[in-house]
Write a protein that holds these residues in place. Structure first.
Motif, PDB file in Angstrom:
ATOM      1  N   MET A 210       0.806  -1.216   0.000  1.00 29.59           N
ATOM      2  CA  MET A 210       0.000   0.000   0.000  1.00 29.59           C
ATOM      3  C   MET A 210       0.843   1.272   0.000  1.00 29.59           C
ATOM      4  O   MET A 210       0.308   2.369   0.014  1.00 29.59           O
ATOM      5  N   GLY A 211       2.159   1.146   0.025  1.00 34.73           N
ATOM      6  CA  GLY A 211       3.001   2.336   0.001  1.00 34.73           C
ATOM      7  C   GLY A 211       2.986   3.043  -1.339  1.00 34.73           C
ATOM      8  O   GLY A 211       3.276   4.234  -1.429  1.00 34.73           O
ATOM      9  N   LEU A 212       2.664   2.315  -2.416  1.00 39.50           N
ATOM     10  CA  LEU A 212       2.597   2.893  -3.757  1.00 39.50           C
ATOM     11  C   LEU A 212       1.154   3.255  -4.099  1.00 39.50           C
ATOM     12  O   LEU A 212       0.242   2.455  -3.890  1.00 39.50           O
ATOM     13  N   LYS A 213       0.963   4.447  -4.640  1.00 35.43           N
ATOM     14  CA  LYS A 213      -0.371   4.868  -5.080  1.00 35.43           C
ATOM     15  C   LYS A 213      -0.653   4.286  -6.457  1.00 35.43           C
ATOM     16  O   LYS A 213       0.177   4.393  -7.366  1.00 35.43           O
ATOM     17  N   SER A 214      -1.832   3.692  -6.619  1.00 30.99           N
ATOM     18  CA  SER A 214      -2.245   3.221  -7.938  1.00 30.99           C
ATOM     19  C   SER A 214      -3.698   3.598  -8.174  1.00 30.99           C
ATOM     20  O   SER A 214      -4.502   3.639  -7.237  1.00 30.99           O
ATOM     21  N   VAL A 215      -4.022   3.888  -9.424  1.00 32.49           N
ATOM     22  CA  VAL A 215      -5.390   4.216  -9.817  1.00 32.49           C
ATOM     23  C   VAL A 215      -5.734   3.389 -11.049  1.00 32.49           C
ATOM     24  O   VAL A 215      -5.004   3.417 -12.048  1.00 32.49           O
ATOM     25  N   ALA A 216      -6.838   2.644 -10.969  1.00 26.98           N
ATOM     26  CA  ALA A 216      -7.305   1.854 -12.113  1.00 26.98           C
ATOM     27  C   ALA A 216      -8.072   2.761 -13.069  1.00 26.98           C
ATOM     28  O   ALA A 216      -8.912   3.556 -12.644  1.00 26.98           O
TER      29      ALA A 216
END
Length: 480
Positions: A210-216
């Motif tokens: 969860m340290g990396l931001k991701s957006v689908a």
């Protein structure tokens, strides 16, 4: 340029979206070739255009990754189209999407070798296809609330038989009768990871990946899941990330392109309520009228927010955004207050906050979920290793040494005093109509608080009342 209208007393403040400036901190955008074209690709293009507009002297780099020959062709086409918006395009053919995070961090270290390792992940953004190369799953029941009010005082949202878990209402009554019911909430996930606010107490810090931001970007693929849900269901889209905080990143200067709006429209057309929670602002480009939007803000006084929520909007901005949403058609609303942290001068700070709540929301506010500080067992160690002692000490000082209902918590007596104090503040500032509910409390302790009259029963922030849900089940679908 978009303007933001925030009602704060009699004043109206103008400016660009509150959270848009945080996009300028992203150095490296990582784009999956599977979502680099079509509607999804347009979303990526708007984000990169906004990033360049915000910091034209320091454009971001773009890592485009492909996993098949067809995706390689898509990546080359996207690279040519997007190159004018970035400092450079880096094309990669990877064997698996599990390699993407490692490849992105490696490239970031090559491009910015002097960057502090503790900050490196915060400067990356992954634009992904939910589901990878397979069938996406956006919505799933949250089943981790057992032993808390989230797993005892909430509606049945799922059933379990053996290793199978399914959402309530999606199989026959006979199958449900033979299965174990699960209470909690439905969790939607298209924006994932520690959000731009970067709260020091965020539980996502303790979760793997969860340290990396991701957006689908393949949002339309959620439609089959929405079609299967019973009408009146509530989907919480803010449990695993910051969809509202990151939404302005995808919106052009004419207010087009909101991912929140897309989810709202797709869900509302099927009688499904979308729950959003933010430490940012509900922006006036959103069209809420006729939509089934349950909107909430997470709120703390400015003195606490500045220390523990460094990337959040100011409290008056959050309240102004919530007031705007209520006045422009939000279906339901709430405030999630806290967690209450006793820093120096915190009592005066909370009095100031409740004056702001009174002045900006007044009688429109119906309920507040009071969020008492709590940590999963691994969080104290993680906080001590990643944050300054002056930030960690006041957090841990609030907690008892033993785990209760899966969490480190303040003592029951301390919790009751905090709930009672919030109740007194509401009464003092003319907000006696507001109901207060707990979040993931120990049910035995919460029953004491309920009997003492310092909290109300559910619904908590993630739900609407049973009355509202019944109305939705028997009303015509919204016409958008």
């Amino acid at each position: 340029m978009m303007t933001q209208h925030i009602t704060c007393g009699k004043e109206r403040m103008l400016g660009e979206p509150s959270m848009l400036r945080r996009l300028a901190e992203i150095d490296l955008v990582v784009l999956d070739a599977a979502v680099a074209s079509g509607v999804a690709g347009e979303r990526a293009t708007r984000l990169l255009a906004n990033r360049r507009r915000l910091a034209p002297a320091r454009p971001a780099h773009l890592l485009l990754h492909a996993h098949s020959r067809q995706e390689e062709e898509q990546a080359r086409g996207a690279a040519e189209r997007l190159a004018p918006l970035v400092a450079a395009v880096h094309l990669r053919r990877l064997g698996s999407r599990s390699e993407v995070a490692r490849e992105a961090l490696t490239l970031h270290r090559q491009l910015w070798p002097a960057e502090d390792e503790a900050r490196r992940k915060a400067r990356l953004l992954l634009l992904i296809r939910r589901g990878g190369a397979g069938t996406p799953q956006f919505i799933a029941p949250f089943v981790g609330g057992a032993g808390t009010t989230c797993g005892a005082w909430t509606p049945i949202v799922a059933y379990r038989r053996g290793r199978q878990i399914w959402i309530a209402g999606t199989r026959s009554r006979e199958e449900e009768r033979e299965a174990e019911p699960i209470r909690g909430f439905l969790r939607g996930n298209y924006a994932q990871g520690v959000c731009p606010v970067e709260c020091s107490f965020c539980y996502l810090r303790g979760l793997q990946g969860m340290g990396l931001k991701s957006v689908a970007l393949n949002l339309e693929d959620v439609i089959p899941e929405l079609d299967r849900l019973p009408r009146g269901s509530v989907v919480n889209w803010a449990e695993l990330g910051g969809p509202v905080e990151e939404d302005p990143w995808f919106v052009d200067e004419q207010g087009r392109g909101s991912l929140v709006q897309t989810i709202l429209d797709l869900s509302s057309a099927r009688g499904i309520v979308s729950f959003f929670l933010t430490k940012g602002v509900y922006e006036p480009y959103l069209q809420l009228d006729g939509r089934l939007a349950l909107v909430a803000i997470s709120l703390n006084p400015a003195a606490i927010s500045a220390q523990f929520e460094p990337g959040g909007a100011l409290p008056e901005e959050r309240l102004g955004g919530l007031a705007w949403a209520i006045d422009h058609g939000a279906f339901d609303h709430t405030i999630r207050l806290g967690p209450i942290i006793p820093v120096a001068g915190y009592r005066a700070a909370y009095h100031e906050l409740f004056v702001q709540i009174r002045d900006i929301l007044g009688p429109r506010l119906k309920r507040i979920t009071v969020d008492i500080l709590r940590f999963s067992p691994q969080m104290p160690r993680l906080l001590k290793s990643s944050l300054p002692e002056e930030q960690v000490a006041p957090l841990l000082a609030e907690l008892e040494p033993e785990v209760v209902a899966h969490k480190y918590r303040p003592s029951a007596a301390r919790q009751q005093r905090l709930y009672q104090w919030v109740r007194l503040l509401l009464e003092r500032y003319g907000l006696g109509q507001v109901q207060t509910t707990p979040c993931k409390a120990d049910p035995r302790e919460a029953l004491q608080f309920l009997k003492a009259g310092v909290i109300s029963s559910m619904p908590c922030a993630c739900h609407i009342s049973y009355r509202l849900r019944a109305q939705l089940q028997h009303s015509p679908l919204p016409t958008l």
